[in-house]
Design a protein around this motif. Structure first.
Motif, mmCIF file in Angstrom:
data_model
loop_
_atom_site.group_PDB
_atom_site.id
_atom_site.type_symbol
_atom_site.label_atom_id
_atom_site.label_comp_id
_atom_site.label_asym_id
_atom_site.label_seq_id
_atom_site.Cartn_x
_atom_site.Cartn_y
_atom_site.Cartn_z
ATOM 1 N N UNK A 136 1.350 55.953 12.214
ATOM 2 C CA UNK A 136 2.295 56.878 12.850
ATOM 3 C C UNK A 136 3.701 56.520 12.379
ATOM 4 N N UNK A 137 4.471 57.527 12.139
ATOM 5 C CA UNK A 137 5.875 57.340 11.791
ATOM 6 C C UNK A 137 6.675 57.379 13.085
ATOM 7 N N UNK A 138 7.333 56.270 13.452
ATOM 8 C CA UNK A 138 8.035 56.150 14.729
ATOM 9 C C UNK A 138 9.488 55.760 14.465
ATOM 10 N N UNK A 139 10.286 55.916 15.495
ATOM 11 C CA UNK A 139 11.713 55.568 15.398
ATOM 12 C C UNK A 139 12.223 55.205 16.776
ATOM 13 N N UNK A 140 13.261 54.375 16.785
ATOM 14 C CA UNK A 140 13.925 54.009 18.031
ATOM 15 C C UNK A 140 14.891 55.125 18.421
ATOM 16 N N UNK A 141 14.888 55.501 19.667
ATOM 17 C CA UNK A 141 15.750 56.588 20.114
ATOM 18 C C UNK A 141 17.224 56.256 19.925
ATOM 19 N N UNK A 142 17.564 54.991 19.901
ATOM 20 C CA UNK A 142 18.954 54.602 19.680
ATOM 21 C C UNK A 142 19.325 54.668 18.202
ATOM 22 N N UNK A 143 18.341 54.449 17.313
ATOM 23 C CA UNK A 143 18.589 54.488 15.878
ATOM 24 C C UNK A 143 17.516 55.364 15.232
ATOM 25 N N UNK A 144 17.655 56.654 15.376
ATOM 26 C CA UNK A 144 16.632 57.576 14.906
ATOM 27 C C UNK A 144 16.564 57.662 13.385
ATOM 28 N N UNK B 142 0.945 51.058 12.929
ATOM 29 C CA UNK B 142 -0.490 51.132 12.643
ATOM 30 C C UNK B 142 -1.278 50.665 13.853
ATOM 31 N N UNK B 143 -2.403 51.325 14.096
ATOM 32 C CA UNK B 143 -3.305 50.956 15.188
ATOM 33 C C UNK B 143 -4.658 50.593 14.593
ATOM 34 N N UNK B 144 -5.186 49.445 14.996
ATOM 35 C CA UNK B 144 -6.438 48.964 14.415
ATOM 36 C C UNK B 144 -7.222 48.174 15.441
ATOM 37 N N UNK B 145 -8.530 48.405 15.489
ATOM 38 C CA UNK B 145 -9.408 47.597 16.331
ATOM 39 C C UNK B 145 -9.868 46.367 15.565
ATOM 40 N N UNK B 146 -10.140 45.265 16.255
ATOM 41 C CA UNK B 146 -10.625 44.060 15.565
ATOM 42 C C UNK B 146 -11.947 44.301 14.855
ATOM 43 N N UNK C 86 -6.188 44.315 24.352
ATOM 44 C CA UNK C 86 -7.584 44.044 24.660
ATOM 45 C C UNK C 86 -8.547 44.971 23.965
ATOM 46 N N UNK C 87 -8.073 46.087 23.462
ATOM 47 C CA UNK C 87 -8.917 47.042 22.734
ATOM 48 C C UNK C 87 -8.597 47.027 21.249
ATOM 49 N N UNK C 88 -7.325 46.987 20.942
ATOM 50 C CA UNK C 88 -6.894 46.986 19.552
ATOM 51 C C UNK C 88 -5.481 46.428 19.441
ATOM 52 N N UNK C 89 -4.970 46.466 18.213
ATOM 53 C CA UNK C 89 -3.666 45.904 17.918
ATOM 54 C C UNK C 89 -2.801 46.981 17.284
ATOM 55 N N UNK C 90 -1.586 47.126 17.794
ATOM 56 C CA UNK C 90 -0.588 48.006 17.180
ATOM 57 C C UNK C 90 0.466 47.128 16.515
ATOM 58 N N UNK C 91 0.689 47.378 15.227
ATOM 59 C CA UNK C 91 1.622 46.593 14.424
ATOM 60 C C UNK C 91 2.687 47.530 13.876
ATOM 61 N N UNK C 92 3.948 47.157 14.051
ATOM 62 C CA UNK C 92 5.055 47.968 13.569
ATOM 63 C C UNK C 92 5.777 47.218 12.452
ATOM 64 N N UNK C 93 6.010 47.939 11.333
ATOM 65 C CA UNK C 93 6.743 47.389 10.207
ATOM 66 C C UNK C 93 7.816 48.375 9.761
ATOM 67 N N UNK C 94 8.743 47.836 9.017
ATOM 68 C CA UNK C 94 9.792 48.680 8.482
ATOM 69 C C UNK C 94 9.220 49.628 7.443
#
Length: 586
Positions: free
Chosen positions: A168-176, A183-187, A223-231
């Motif tokens: 998913x492409x996301x952004x901070x509301x303060x710095x759009x 990324x969302x991933x299950x183990x 507990x279900x999966x991991x969300x990882x945010x990168x630049x």
């Protein structure tokens, strides 16, 4: 969402399915119904013959899958043509069945095609009934409820080879204006860290500082999966640079049949390779084992390569080249260090040739490969080198090809790993290696068994068995004929009259003389003497008997007995004389 925080919700450990175990079709049959024809496919997961199931599809469903894969990837796939009439004829069904079998075999031999969710759902509709992005969206929405300062700009689907990993492409509301990739991933199936150890590992990942490693901005495990945010990197991954495509395109469109093949120079290959090796060496020295090294996990910015997705090993995910490790040629690669060097060899080949190898080993070195890169690639991917042992990461850095690049660190790299976490990571590493070795052993045993079965079912083997059976039957017949002399019987049957007449039998005196009675009698009385009649006069000698056929020779065999029965004649029997001694003597 805090850039350095992590959230943990303790839940029971789940059993995760390994989606990347190779599938294959072991049987293909058909069934004719009143209005259409069904094709039954038996699918097997991995080497275990018992792990199989049956799926039923019509030809139209095969055609729909073919249309999707061909239009999306551009790869030409074989499939039998449509039939307006006569689709239920036996010849048409048999020909179509062979064509559909070849279509599925072609898909399953292509790692890029076989790893898509559409193919998985086609072969296993029960397990892959729900689309991955639906479950991922639910979990990401729950994460964002706790962090309202972040918002989803748009979902970016199918940009990577893992269909369960959603972006998913996301952004901070303060710095759009500053974009990030979430990324969302299950183990995966090798995930064995406890919640406490995973929380500690997440904090370590967030504190990495290295010029050739892309650290995450935020990591959240619920507990279900991991969300990882990168630049967000505008150029995308190294594979995007190699193929000259945009990072947000569909994985099949980007890497199926690229429209152009840009060429990386030898200088770029040397520089990128040295940067990647420096990052790997740093992680290994700190106790991490980043086995997930391929062109899709290397981010590029301003001619600098950075390793990403280093959390995949902690989550127990299978590697990109995991399916190649089941081959007989790669049975020597059984450790994470060996897998890391082998993966780097595949990456180096892709950089040098600007296309993947698409094979477990390099049978022949391409003639257009640069002479400076050739010995390094051969030492990592050739059959002889893998058999003897491939070089380690440190040995690769010391080669003349990579040591010519000087690395100057402006800042000292930082990665602090607690000793207890190092022990847990080492335990996970040993568990992954044990599982890999057990799977390799199981695959090799199954391949040997399959080879024996194929040899037994081959035409040459069938001919050999038929010849052996005929030989055994002939030996049995010869042994039975040896105890059953039919030639003697035929001779006796053919010429019984030509034999010499037997000599006449004459009765001797001993035969005609009365033998004294040895039995005891009671004393004779007058009445008994009077009642006894005088004995009759002796009978005349019998007339001479007719000539008799000579008896067959004495033999204990069955043929002699049958010959005697065949030549038996009543005329050869002599008449008997009855001597009645029942009356008392006077």
């Amino acid at each position: 969402m805090a850039s350095s925080g992590s959230v943990l919700e303790k839940k029971e450990k789940r059993q995760f399915l390994d989606d990347y175990i190779p599938l294959r079709c072991v049987a293909f049959t058909s069934r004719v119904l009143p209005s259409y024809v069904e094709y039954l496919v038996r699918v097997q997961r991995g080497p275990n013959p018992e792990d199989h199931w049956d799926v039923v599809h019509r030809y139209s469903e095969f055609a729909a899958l073919h249309e999707f894969l061909e239009q999306t990837s551009g790869v030409l796939l074989p499939i039998p043509p449509k039939k307006m009439f006569g689709s239920k004829e036996k010849e048409v069904i048999a020909e179509r069945q062979k064509g559909l079998q070849a279509f599925l075999d072609t898909i399953l031999c292509e790692p890029l095609l076989s790893s898509t969710w559409e193919v998985k759902r086609f072969l296993d509709p029960t397990v892959y009934s729900e689309e991955p992005h639906e479950s991922a969206l639910r979990n990401v929405s729950m994460v964002f409820r706790s962090h309202p300062e972040w918002s989803v700009i748009e979902p970016v689907r199918n940009i990577g080879w893992r269909f369960r990993k959603q972006y998913y492409l996301v952004a901070n509301k303060r710095e759009e204006k500053i974009k990030h990739f979430l990324s969302w991933m299950e183990p995966g199936p090798d995930f064995s860290l406890s919640d406490k150890d995973l929380d500690s590992a997440i904090k370590v990942l967030l504190g990495i500082k290295h010029p050739f490693i892309a650290p995450p901005v935020s990591v959240i495990y619920n507990g279900v999966g991991v969300s990882v945010m990168r630049r967000y990197y505008s150029k995308g991954s190294l594979r995007d640079v190699i193929y000259g495509c945009r990072p947000q395109g569909h994985v099949l469109k980007k890497y199926g049949v690229p429209s152009k093949w840009p060429i990386l120079g030898v200088a770029d290959v040397t520089k990128y390779g040295r940067q990647i090796l420096e990052g790997l060496k740093f992680l290994l020295d700190k106790g991490f084992f980043p086995g997930h090294v391929h062109a899709g996990n290397i981010l590029v910015e301003a001619s600098v390569c950075r390793i990403s997705d280093i959390e995949n090993s902690l989550l127990g995910l299978p590697t990109y080249y995991h399916h190649y490790l089941y081959s007989y040629e790669l049975r020597k690669i059984q450790t994470m260090e060996g897998l890391l060097s082998y993966s780097f060899g595949q990456l180096l080949y892709e950089m040098a040739m600007c296309r993947p190898l698409n094979s477990g080993i390099m049978e022949n070195t391409p003639p257009n490969m640069a002479a400076a890169v050739r010995p390094i690639v051969e030492s990592l991917l050739s059959k002889e080198s893998i058999k003897k042992g491939i070089p380690t990461i440190n040995e690769l850095i010391e080669t003349e090809f990579f040591s010519s690049i000087q690395i100057d660190y402006k800042e000292k790299p930082v990665l602090k790993v607690p000793s207890r976490l190092k022990e847990e990571i080492q335990r996970c590493k040993i568990a992954m290696e044990s599982r890999l070795q057990a799977e390799q052993k199981k695959v090799q045993q199954q391949k040997r068994l399959q080879k024996v079965q194929d040899n037994l079912m081959s035409e040459e083997e069938k001919k050999k068995r038929r010849k052996l059976q005929k030989k055994q039957l002939s030996l049995q017949d010869e042994s039975s004929y040896a105890s059953y002399p039919t030639t003697e019987i035929r001779t006796e049957r053919a010429a019984p009259k030509a034999m010499a007449p037997a000599p006449k039998r004459t009765s001797s005196k001993s035969q005609l003389t009365k033998q004294p009675s040895t039995s005891s009698h009671k004393p004779a009385t007058a009445s008994s003497i009077a009642a006894v009649k005088p004995p009759p006069p002796p009978a005349a000698p019998p007339p001479p008997s007719a000539p008799a056929v000579a008896p067959p020779p004495k033999s204990s065999s069955r043929g002699a007995l049958l010959g005697s029965i065949h030549t038996f004649s009543k005329s050869g029997l002599r008449k008997t004389v009855t001597n009645d001694r029942s009356t008392p003597k006077v």
